[in-house]
Design an enzyme around this catalytic site. Structure first.
Site, short mmCIF file in Angstrom:
data_model
loop_
_atom_site.label_atom_id
_atom_site.label_comp_id
_atom_site.label_asym_id
_atom_site.label_seq_id
_atom_site.Cartn_x
_atom_site.Cartn_y
_atom_site.Cartn_z
N ARG A 102 -9.67 6.62 4.80
CA ARG A 102 -8.89 5.52 4.18
C ARG A 102 -8.60 5.69 2.56
O ARG A 102 -7.72 5.49 2.21
CB ARG A 102 -9.58 4.21 4.21
CG ARG A 102 -9.30 3.35 5.61
CD ARG A 102 -10.34 2.48 6.10
NE ARG A 102 -10.93 1.67 5.12
CZ ARG A 102 -11.92 1.05 5.17
NH1 ARG A 102 -13.24 1.51 5.93
NH2 ARG A 102 -12.07 0.00 4.25
N ARG A 138 0.83 -1.41 -0.10
CA ARG A 138 0.09 0.04 0.07
C ARG A 138 0.81 1.45 0.13
O ARG A 138 0.34 2.26 0.10
CB ARG A 138 -0.95 0.08 1.35
CG ARG A 138 -2.45 -0.30 0.94
CD ARG A 138 -2.90 -0.43 2.39
NE ARG A 138 -4.48 -0.38 2.62
CZ ARG A 138 -5.35 -1.46 2.59
NH1 ARG A 138 -4.67 -2.83 2.60
NH2 ARG A 138 -6.38 -1.16 2.57
P1 AMP Z 1 -8.16 -3.65 4.28
O1 AMP Z 1 -9.07 -4.96 4.88
O2 AMP Z 1 -7.19 -4.03 3.32
O3 AMP Z 1 -9.41 -2.74 3.94
O4 AMP Z 1 -7.30 -3.20 5.74
C1 AMP Z 1 -8.02 -2.63 6.65
C2 AMP Z 1 -6.83 -2.01 7.34
O5 AMP Z 1 -5.78 -2.50 7.72
C3 AMP Z 1 -6.61 -0.77 6.63
O6 AMP Z 1 -7.31 0.66 6.88
C4 AMP Z 1 -5.16 -0.49 7.50
O7 AMP Z 1 -5.24 0.34 8.95
C5 AMP Z 1 -4.70 -1.88 7.83
N1 AMP Z 1 -3.85 -2.38 6.60
C6 AMP Z 1 -4.24 -3.44 5.97
N2 AMP Z 1 -2.97 -3.60 4.70
C7 AMP Z 1 -2.31 -2.56 5.11
C8 AMP Z 1 -0.94 -2.43 4.41
N3 AMP Z 1 -0.45 -2.75 3.36
N4 AMP Z 1 -0.10 -1.31 5.09
C9 AMP Z 1 -0.66 -0.84 6.11
N5 AMP Z 1 -1.94 -0.61 6.57
C10 AMP Z 1 -2.46 -1.98 6.35
#
Ligand code: AMP
Length: 220
Positions: A173, A90
């Site tokens: 986000r 990310r």
């Molecule tokens: P997601 O389920 O992919 O939407 O991720 C949920 C949350 O997990 C994000 O809003 C971040 O807080 C954290 N997160 C997930 N993947 C990453 C990543 N590659 N880098 C940093 N934070 C992450």
């Protein structure tokens, strides 16, 4: 067949849905950093406690913690034959760390699929989405609800609204996406790895065919 894939896209663009479909069909490991962090949170591990506030605020977890988590997942037996990365990298430093991790194993990413979606759909879709807390299967109250309300069709786990799927957190986000993640589009395009997939509707057979013809056309 392409074996090491990245699904890139804004929150709510369909990364979770399509990564599951691809990993099931191609027998690849599905590595979703959001799911891995949520599992740590639920189990109340030290890592879970460390990442809690970042996730609740819609902020990115620091690169160092995220990279360690992925490094561990990549060494798992299930990832030896390939994987679909969902929600990672990310940031540019995460992408660079990933390239180094793979180089050490004489491997490389085969393809980066950028899921493109109209932002007005994105907010609506994210606010109506649900997820299985046990296996991470995504659902949606509008067009992809589980057959039995609150229960996962695949594993019988509880299907819930994510606590960070609120309008306020989603806006944060999206900001994090624009600032830190969107630059990865150019990063991977410059490395000749990027393909674009328009994902404006719910998954259909036609979209599935289109996506798999892109994946199967990949080198690797
Ligand atoms: P997601 O389920 O992919 O939407 O991720 C949920 C949350 O997990 C994000 O809003 C971040 O807080 C954290 N997160 C997930 N993947 C990453 C990543 N590659 N880098 C940093 N934070 C992450």
């Amino acid at each position: 067949m392409s074996k090491r894939l990245i699904l890139l896209g804004a929150p709510g663009s369909g990364k979770g849905t399509w990564s599951k479909i691809i990993s099931d069909e191609k027998g690849l490991a599905h590595i979703a950093t959001g799911d891995l962090f949520r599992a740590e949170l639920t189990a109340e591990t030290p890592l879970g406690r460390e990442v809690k506030s970042f996730m609740e605020q819609g902020a990115l977890v620091p690169d160092e913690l995220t990279i360690q988590l992925v490094e561990k997942a990549l060494t798992d037996e299930s990832a030896v034959n390939g994987f679909v990365l969902d929600g990672f990298p990310r940031t540019i430093p995460q992408a660079e760390a990933l390239a180094t991790m793979l180089e050490k194993r004489d491997k490389a990413i085969d393809m980066v699929i950028n899921l493109v979606i109209d932002e007005s759909i994105l907010i609506e879709r994210t606010l109506s989405r649900l997820v299985c807390i046990k296996c991470g299967q995504p659902y949606n109250t509008q067009n992809m609800a589980p057959s039995v309300e609150g229960t996962c069709d695949h594993c019988g786990g509880d299907v819930v609204h994510r606590s960070d799927d609120t309008e306020e957190t989603l806006r944060k986000r999206l900001e994090a996406y624009r600032k830190s993640t969107a630059p990865l589009i150019d990063y991977y395009r410059a490395r000749d790895l990027l393909v674009t997939f328009s994902n404006d509707g719910p998954p259909s057979d036609e979209m599935r065919r289109r996506l798999f013809s892109i994946i199967d056309g990949a080198k690797g």
